[in-house]
Design a protein around this motif. Sequence first.
Motif, short mmCIF file in Angstrom:
data_model
loop_
_atom_site.label_atom_id
_atom_site.label_comp_id
_atom_site.label_asym_id
_atom_site.label_seq_id
_atom_site.Cartn_x
_atom_site.Cartn_y
_atom_site.Cartn_z
N PRO A 129 0.83 -1.21 0.00
CA PRO A 129 0.00 0.00 0.00
C PRO A 129 0.86 1.26 0.00
CG PRO A 129 0.04 -0.99 2.19
CD PRO A 129 0.70 -1.98 1.26
N PRO A 130 0.43 2.31 -0.66
CA PRO A 130 1.23 3.53 -0.73
C PRO A 130 1.27 4.31 0.57
CG PRO A 130 -0.87 3.88 -1.82
CD PRO A 130 -0.80 2.42 -1.47
N VAL A 131 0.38 3.97 1.49
CA VAL A 131 0.38 4.55 2.83
C VAL A 131 0.50 3.40 3.82
CG1 VAL A 131 -0.97 5.79 4.56
CG2 VAL A 131 -1.01 6.53 2.17
N LYS A 132 1.54 3.42 4.65
CA LYS A 132 1.72 2.28 5.55
C LYS A 132 1.05 2.47 6.91
CE LYS A 132 6.43 3.82 6.72
NZ LYS A 132 7.85 3.44 6.62
N ASN A 133 0.93 3.72 7.36
CA ASN A 133 0.27 4.01 8.62
C ASN A 133 -0.73 5.15 8.43
OD1 ASN A 133 1.88 2.20 10.17
ND2 ASN A 133 3.50 3.73 10.27
N THR A 134 -1.80 5.12 9.19
CA THR A 134 -2.71 6.25 9.20
C THR A 134 -2.05 7.43 9.91
OG1 THR A 134 -3.67 5.49 11.30
CG2 THR A 134 -4.76 4.79 9.26
N ILE A 135 -2.59 8.63 9.69
CA ILE A 135 -2.13 9.77 10.48
C ILE A 135 -2.56 9.54 11.92
CG2 ILE A 135 -2.27 11.34 8.52
CD1 ILE A 135 -4.78 12.52 9.96
N GLY A 136 -2.03 10.31 12.82
CA GLY A 136 -2.31 10.08 14.23
C GLY A 136 -3.75 10.35 14.63
N ALA A 137 -4.22 9.55 15.57
CA ALA A 137 -5.48 9.80 16.26
C ALA A 137 -5.14 9.86 17.75
CB ALA A 137 -6.49 8.70 15.98
N TYR A 138 -5.91 10.63 18.50
CA TYR A 138 -5.52 10.92 19.88
C TYR A 138 -6.72 10.78 20.80
CZ TYR A 138 -1.82 13.14 17.18
OH TYR A 138 -0.82 13.38 16.27
N PRO A 139 -6.61 9.97 21.86
CA PRO A 139 -7.71 9.92 22.84
C PRO A 139 -7.73 11.22 23.65
CG PRO A 139 -5.86 8.59 23.61
CD PRO A 139 -5.51 9.06 22.22
N LEU A 140 -8.90 11.76 23.87
CA LEU A 140 -9.01 13.00 24.63
C LEU A 140 -9.10 12.73 26.13
CD1 LEU A 140 -11.46 14.94 22.28
CD2 LEU A 140 -8.95 14.93 22.30
N ALA A 141 -9.28 11.45 26.47
CA ALA A 141 -9.20 10.98 27.86
C ALA A 141 -8.54 9.61 27.81
CB ALA A 141 -10.61 10.89 28.46
N ASP A 142 -8.06 9.12 28.94
CA ASP A 142 -7.46 7.79 28.95
C ASP A 142 -8.45 6.78 28.39
OD1 ASP A 142 -5.43 9.08 30.20
OD2 ASP A 142 -5.57 8.02 32.11
N VAL A 143 -7.96 5.90 27.51
CA VAL A 143 -8.83 4.95 26.81
C VAL A 143 -8.27 3.55 26.95
CG1 VAL A 143 -9.53 4.18 24.51
CG2 VAL A 143 -9.80 6.57 25.14
N GLU A 144 -9.13 2.59 27.26
CA GLU A 144 -8.73 1.19 27.21
C GLU A 144 -9.04 0.66 25.82
OE1 GLU A 144 -9.42 -3.17 29.31
OE2 GLU A 144 -10.25 -1.37 30.25
N PHE A 145 -8.01 0.16 25.16
CA PHE A 145 -8.19 -0.32 23.78
C PHE A 145 -7.43 -1.64 23.63
CE2 PHE A 145 -6.87 -0.67 19.34
CZ PHE A 145 -8.10 -0.53 18.70
N CYS A 146 -8.13 -2.69 23.33
CA CYS A 146 -7.54 -4.02 23.11
C CYS A 146 -6.59 -4.41 24.25
CB CYS A 146 -6.81 -4.05 21.77
SG CYS A 146 -7.89 -3.85 20.35
N GLY A 147 -7.06 -4.17 25.47
CA GLY A 147 -6.29 -4.59 26.63
C GLY A 147 -5.20 -3.63 27.07
N GLN A 148 -5.03 -2.52 26.38
CA GLN A 148 -4.02 -1.53 26.75
C GLN A 148 -4.71 -0.22 27.14
OE1 GLN A 148 -0.80 -2.05 26.94
NE2 GLN A 148 -0.58 -4.00 25.87
#
Length: 393
Positions: free
Chosen positions: A278-297
């Motif tokens: 793919p010509p783009v390997k990573n998305t641009i950044g996204a930022y949680p506005l508060a602490d977030v639990e995501f996939c166990g982290q």
Amino acid sequence: MSFDLWGEQAHLDPLPILARMRAEAPVARLLDPHQGAPEWVVTRYDDVVELLRDTRFSKDKRKLPAGAREMYFRVSELDALDKHMLFSDPPEHTRLRSLVAKAFTPRRIRELRPMIVESARRLLEPLRSRGEADVLEVFAFALPITVLAELMGVPVEDQDRFQGWTKTLAAPPDFDSLRRMAVEFHDYLVEFVERRRREPTGDLTSALIEAEELGDRLGTVELISMLFLLIAAGYETTGNLIGNAVWALLSHPEQVERLRGTPALLESAVEEVLRFAPPVKNTIGAYPLADVEFCGQVIPAGEKVVASLLSANHDPSRFADPDRFDITRSADKHLAFGLGSHFCLGAQLARLEAAVAVEALLREFPKLALTGEPTRWKEGVFVHGRTKVGVTW
């Protein structure tokens, strides 16, 4: 655990590193050595899909705590060019995308095909007597800048400057050059938009100016930012897609022969390139506005999170034998263009340009082959393209 996505091995072949990350740390907190800031990288296909749909993460840097803004965003001259939908959240993102979609229509893209075909022919014509060249230098990036200029209505006499700014944006030699480019490009776009307001034509710029929904239109700052986004997204990524297509196909001669023998596989071949490289390997950044639990982290507020589209496209849980390049594969679920509300608006145009480019190269140069010169992947955490694609014919 250490996963160096910025080191030499990642520029030679990042896939083994990403495979280890999927197995050992699918949501990993790394340190970006260039920014000196943390970056969470999500690598499994299902987790990437979940992240791209998760509304707890913001794209809008204006919502971030001051410390996070200062850590991740440092080129203030670009602020005047980033009031576009890539850096916005609903409902503002919904509003901007809806207005742009009224101008950037499938019909408008389809009508570009004859111009793209003719531009490809014209670019390839002088190469016949050379016998050898870097596809990136002479064709892959020249085609999308020609298309963008035509699409936007950039006058012929301005296209050299336009191309120079775009190249600086894609690969700035230093921050001073990037700042100067931002100021010059911004000033040009301001004048260009005002000229189109006075003298509308049938180009995309005029259509964006005229786009309206429920009495709402794009403001001047939004117009300039949107044009800048279309340029930034359409030049480097499409150039890399064409280069990656040539590299991937010629690295697998049996696939080229299969495509020559069955031209109807062209569309499938482009989709497999989008999945495989793919010509783009990573998305641009996204930022949680508060602490977030995501996939166990637990991801702290304000820390950058990116989805590895390259890794997701090579996840064996979604694609059988994912590191094998196969133009007959059904790769329609790849994530090269993202997913959800931020799915790439220019996907159809990128596909069209890549298909025309590959078809023209294979038709004009029946003996096209790689030179065998060693090459690598470009530096940077966003785009994914080869530093050179040397070919002979």
